[in-house]
Design a protein around this motif. Structure first.
Motif: not given
Length: 315
Positions: A101-103, A195-200, A221-222
């Motif tokens: 997911v990316r913001g 929180l810029v982007d991350t993965k689940y 995450s970034r």
């Protein structure tokens, strides 16, 4: 302090062990998983030749904190953390996709955009965006989970068409992903971070979906620093990042991007110490807690084995 880059335990009831890029996962009676977070470090889907002291402890303890902080949104696999480098949890059948997911338009998404693409994993991207720009709302850009080599971008439609995840389950994964990202964003903001982007990653047990693996760590995450983000973005300057990106940048500056024929540059003791200190800084900034190095007079592997065996005996 030595780095733990390999484990080979024999725990009671052990059925199998899986050595991932960073984690060694022990299957106990097909009921529980003992996840040992080693000090291995990977970049560009390549495990680098030397480990980073305390990195495993940092990642394990960040993940534990955020699993606890999001347990009201989605049930997760964690049962306990019997050692600073270990989490024990439920054995779940993992879905074969990672929910990214990316913001913000950063990293892989920016590289794709810069090359002319205006769609990522089936998600249309607006024209005229700049690097590190915030999306109107977060986007989900899933990847396949590669056993070896590189994860591949995949769209929602392809995931359902290929039967990797049913449509009903996928709708739930999307809902959980966005809710977790919103919670992670709120927690980060309180710490002066973005929180810029991350993965689940998710799995299933007895027909129920669980959040598995680590969450909101600098490996998955970034983060940007909130202070100065707007000014840097408007000037087209690089953002101050709190993630593993600095390792990727060092590798790229030294001619390595994980491509065939490329060699990992020498990781000097000074560089390794610098990376270790950076991970500790990440821990303190992300969690707001002081990092307590898990010093022990005994060998670290002996400590882990003793702690895990004692825990399993009492389960």
């Amino acid at each position: 302090m030595k780095a733990i880059t390999r484990t080979d335990f024999k725990f009671p009831g052990q059925v199998s062990v899986y050595h991932g890029k960073v984690r060694d996962v022990y299957n106990i009676n097909n009921q529980f998983l003992v996840m040992v977070v080693t000090d291995r470090i990977s970049a560009f889907d390549v495990i680098l030749p030397k480990g980073i002291p305390y990195k495993g402890q940092v990642l394990n303890q960040i993940a534990n904190k955020f699993l606890d902080a999001t347990a009201d949104i989605v049930p997760n696999w964690k049962i306990a953390s019997p050692d600073p480098m270990v989490t024990v949890g439920r054995f779940c059948e993992p879905f074969k996709v990672e929910m990214v997911v990316r913001g913000y338009l950063t990293g892989h998404a920016w590289r794709e955009y810069r090359s002319g693409k205006r769609s990522l994993c089936g998600v249309p991207l607006p024209e005229g965006m700049k690097e590190h720009q915030k999306f109107p709302k977060p986007i989900i850009t899933p990847t396949t989970k590669a056993e070896e080599g590189h994860d591949e971008d995949i769209s929602r439609e392809e995931i359902i068409a290929k039967g990797l995840v049913s449509e009903a389950d996928y709708n739930l994964l999307e809902k959980y992903t966005l809710a977790l990202f919103e919670r992670g964003t709120q927690i980060a903001e309180k710490m002066g971070l973005i929180l810029v982007d991350t993965k689940y990653e998710f799995g299933k047990k007895d027909g129920k979906i669980y959040l598995i693996d680590e969450i909101h760590t600098p490996d998955s995450s970034r983060y940007f620093y909130l202070d100065g983000y707007k000014e840097r973005f408007e000037k087209g300057e690089e953002q101050r990042q709190l993630s593993k990106e600095f390792v990727r940048e060092w590798l790229m500056a030294n001619g390595f991007q994980g491509k065939e024929g490329q060699t990992v540059p020498e990781m000097t003791p000074e560089f390794i110490e610098q990376v270790s200190n950076r991970y500790i800084e990440l821990y303190e900034k992300i969690t707001g807690d002081r990092f307590q190095k898990a010093h022990s007079d005994e060998d670290i592997l002996n400590r882990i084995e003793k702690n895990v065996k004692a825990f399993l005996q009492n389960m």
